[in-house]
Write a protein that holds these residues in place. Structure first.
Motif, short mmCIF file in Angstrom:
data_model
loop_
_atom_site.label_atom_id
_atom_site.label_comp_id
_atom_site.label_asym_id
_atom_site.label_seq_id
_atom_site.Cartn_x
_atom_site.Cartn_y
_atom_site.Cartn_z
N THR A 68 0.86 -1.18 0.00
CA THR A 68 0.00 0.00 0.00
C THR A 68 0.89 1.23 0.00
O THR A 68 2.01 1.19 0.51
N ILE A 69 0.41 2.31 -0.59
CA ILE A 69 1.15 3.58 -0.49
C ILE A 69 0.44 4.52 0.48
O ILE A 69 0.84 5.67 0.63
N ALA A 70 -0.61 4.01 1.15
CA ALA A 70 -1.26 4.80 2.20
C ALA A 70 -0.39 4.83 3.46
O ALA A 70 -0.46 5.78 4.24
N HIS A 71 0.42 3.79 3.65
CA HIS A 71 1.31 3.74 4.81
C HIS A 71 2.54 4.61 4.54
O HIS A 71 3.15 4.52 3.47
N ALA A 98 -2.86 -3.61 -2.08
CA ALA A 98 -4.03 -3.41 -1.22
C ALA A 98 -4.92 -2.28 -1.70
O ALA A 98 -6.07 -2.17 -1.28
N ASP A 99 -4.40 -1.43 -2.59
CA ASP A 99 -5.15 -0.25 -3.03
C ASP A 99 -5.81 -0.45 -4.40
O ASP A 99 -6.46 0.46 -4.91
N THR A 100 -5.62 -1.61 -5.01
CA THR A 100 -6.23 -1.90 -6.30
C THR A 100 -6.84 -3.30 -6.26
O THR A 100 -6.56 -4.10 -5.38
N ASP A 101 -7.65 -3.58 -7.26
CA ASP A 101 -8.28 -4.91 -7.34
C ASP A 101 -7.31 -5.96 -7.86
O ASP A 101 -7.55 -7.15 -7.71
N LYS A 102 -6.25 -5.52 -8.51
CA LYS A 102 -5.32 -6.46 -9.13
C LYS A 102 -4.08 -6.61 -8.26
O LYS A 102 -3.56 -5.64 -7.71
N GLY A 103 -3.61 -7.84 -8.13
CA GLY A 103 -2.43 -8.11 -7.34
C GLY A 103 -1.19 -8.19 -8.20
O GLY A 103 -1.12 -7.66 -9.30
N GLU A 104 -0.20 -8.92 -7.66
CA GLU A 104 1.08 -8.98 -8.36
C GLU A 104 1.05 -9.86 -9.59
O GLU A 104 1.95 -9.78 -10.43
N MET A 115 7.38 -7.05 -20.95
CA MET A 115 6.78 -5.72 -21.01
C MET A 115 7.38 -4.80 -19.96
O MET A 115 7.04 -3.62 -19.89
N MET A 116 8.21 -5.34 -19.09
CA MET A 116 9.02 -4.55 -18.17
C MET A 116 10.32 -5.31 -17.94
O MET A 116 10.41 -6.50 -18.24
N ASP A 117 11.33 -4.62 -17.45
CA ASP A 117 12.66 -5.22 -17.33
C ASP A 117 12.87 -5.99 -16.03
O ASP A 117 13.73 -6.86 -15.96
N GLY A 118 12.12 -5.65 -14.99
CA GLY A 118 12.31 -6.32 -13.72
C GLY A 118 11.27 -5.86 -12.72
O GLY A 118 10.51 -4.92 -12.98
N ILE A 119 11.24 -6.52 -11.56
CA ILE A 119 10.27 -6.19 -10.52
C ILE A 119 10.96 -6.10 -9.17
O ILE A 119 11.77 -6.96 -8.81
N ILE A 120 10.64 -5.02 -8.44
CA ILE A 120 10.98 -4.92 -7.02
C ILE A 120 9.75 -5.40 -6.25
O ILE A 120 8.67 -4.82 -6.35
N MET A 121 9.90 -6.47 -5.49
CA MET A 121 8.78 -7.07 -4.78
C MET A 121 8.85 -6.71 -3.30
O MET A 121 9.74 -7.18 -2.58
N ALA A 122 7.92 -5.86 -2.84
CA ALA A 122 7.95 -5.41 -1.45
C ALA A 122 6.63 -5.69 -0.74
O ALA A 122 6.41 -5.18 0.36
N ALA A 123 5.77 -6.48 -1.35
CA ALA A 123 4.46 -6.78 -0.77
C ALA A 123 4.42 -8.22 -0.27
O ALA A 123 5.21 -9.07 -0.71
N HIS A 124 3.48 -8.49 0.62
CA HIS A 124 3.29 -9.86 1.08
C HIS A 124 2.80 -10.72 -0.07
O HIS A 124 2.03 -10.28 -0.92
N THR A 125 3.28 -11.94 -0.13
CA THR A 125 2.85 -12.86 -1.17
C THR A 125 2.57 -14.22 -0.56
O THR A 125 3.25 -14.64 0.39
N GLU A 216 -1.15 -7.28 18.52
CA GLU A 216 -1.35 -7.34 17.07
C GLU A 216 -2.18 -6.15 16.61
O GLU A 216 -3.14 -5.76 17.25
N ALA A 217 -1.79 -5.61 15.45
CA ALA A 217 -2.50 -4.44 14.93
C ALA A 217 -2.95 -4.64 13.49
O ALA A 217 -3.14 -3.68 12.75
N GLY A 218 -3.14 -5.88 13.07
CA GLY A 218 -3.58 -6.11 11.70
C GLY A 218 -2.45 -6.01 10.71
O GLY A 218 -1.28 -5.80 11.06
N THR A 219 -2.78 -6.15 9.43
CA THR A 219 -1.77 -6.09 8.38
C THR A 219 -1.29 -4.66 8.19
O THR A 219 -1.93 -3.70 8.64
N VAL A 220 -0.18 -4.52 7.50
CA VAL A 220 0.42 -3.20 7.31
C VAL A 220 -0.50 -2.27 6.53
O VAL A 220 -0.43 -1.04 6.67
N ALA A 221 -1.39 -2.83 5.71
CA ALA A 221 -2.29 -2.00 4.90
C ALA A 221 -3.50 -1.50 5.69
O ALA A 221 -4.20 -0.59 5.25
#
Length: 347
Positions: A68-71, A98-104, A115-125, A216-221
């Motif tokens: 998420t970019i809300a955090h 978390a902010d869109t309907d589509k995931g990774e 269609m892209m050169d690489g991915i930085i993966m920083a989300a839970h999977t 516990e405070a829930g997920t980061v999103a």
């Protein structure tokens, strides 16, 4: 529209020579290059970027997948990554799971179709490790383990835990409450390195005989859950005299303490973990463990360069990096130091 054939005719050279100059590949003599560049200026020729990228098997686009970019942590990291990639003439395509309907999955499909050169993966999977290693395309993980062969950049969370514990022990804390994500993330084999700071704090405080509870405070999103948890601490643990959590948790806890007439730091210490701008604008300057966002972004970019080069494409140039940065293979995991930034919320 002016094309490379027009440039070749005006310069009196072959089409292949113009191609070598435009794409900056292969050897072209200084005299020939000067003729081609002169003809390009005279004809106001603008290279077709799409065609040039196809020729080089590059899109100059890096996918960045955040939870998420809300955090504030992830919005700050995204800004630094965009700045780092822009310095390397690379575009950033952001996916906030978390902010869109589509995931990774959509981004992985784009990566596999070049269609892209690489991915930085920083989300839970929830994909197993063999899923990521089977993609065989440039992927760099941030603060999570995706599987053998996928390079990781993370902060030194053990160091962060030690710095927090030392501050609390030295200041005479008696009952500490740690706030974080679901405790289920602490299971053996977890892919979340961030739990290490919580575990380090718990261990060191236990050794010092200081009471410590984890909430516990829930997920980061789930920002709302983090805020609600920070307020609920005071009801659940009326004798709490130190709270440790993300910048969001620490900021809300500080504000709630003020509403309840609790003196900070005399009666309650508050320590933030992340050190974003939020830690400086919470009413009082929060004592914080600051993650080094510029160093994290730079390390991720260098590892992406290395992955792209290994994938068969040219590594992207950077005005900040020497050639040796991309010629050498970096270690599978790079750990970035953190720092304790004293504020007004600890003794």
């Amino acid at each position: 529209m002016v094309g490379m054939r027009d440039v070749a005719k005006a310069a009196g050279v072959s089409l292949s020579t113009v191609s070598l100059v435009v794409n900056n590949t292969g050897y072209v003599s200084a005299d020939m290059r000067a003729k081609v560049e002169s003809a390009m200026r005279q004809l106001n020729y603008i290279p077709n970027e799409l065609a040039r990228n196809l020729y080089r098997n590059r899109t100059n686009t890096i996918g960045v997948i955040m939870p998420t970019i809300a955090h504030p942590f992830f919005s700050t990291l995204t800004a630094h990554l965009q700045r780092e990639f822009a310095a390397r003439d690379l575009k950033t395509l952001l996916c906030s799971t978390a902010d869109t309907d589509k995931g990774e999955s959509e981004y992985i499909d784009m990566l596999q179709r070049h269609m892209m050169d690489g991915i930085i993966m920083a989300a839970h999977t929830e994909h197993p490790a063999d899923y990521w290693t089977s993609i065989h395309r440039p992927i760099v993980a941030f603060d999570r383990t995706l599987g053998e062969g996928v390079p990781v950049v993370r902060s030194d969370h053990e160091q962060g835990g030690r710095l927090i514990a030392r501050q609390l022990i030295d200041s005479g804390a008696r009952h500490v409450v740690l706030v974080g994500g679901p405790r289920s993330q602490f299971a053996e084999g977890t892919t979340f390195p961030t739990i290490r700071y919580h575990l380090t704090v718990e261990r060191l405080l236990a050794e010092a005989g200081i009471a410590c509870d984890y909430v516990e405070a829930g997920t980061v999103a789930d920002i709302a859950a983090h805020e609600a948890t920070a307020c609920a601490i005071f009801e659940q643990y009326p004798d709490v005299d130190a709270i440790v959590g993300s910048d969001v948790v620490a900021s809300v806890a500080l504000q709630e303490a003020s509403r309840r007439g609790i003196e900070v730091p005399a009666d309650l210490q508050v320590i933030a973990y992340d050190g974003t701008l939020m830690a400086e604008t919470a009413g009082k300057r929060l004592t914080a463990i600051r993650q080094d966002f510029p160093a994290i972004a730079a390390a991720l970019a260098v590892r992406m360069d290395s992955q792209i080069a290994a994938d068969g494409g040219p590594a992207s140039p950077s005005k900040n990096d020497s050639a040796s940065d991309v010629d050498t293979q970096p270690t599978p995991e790079e750990v970035i130091p953190v720092a304790l930034i004293p504020g007004e919320t600890t003794r």
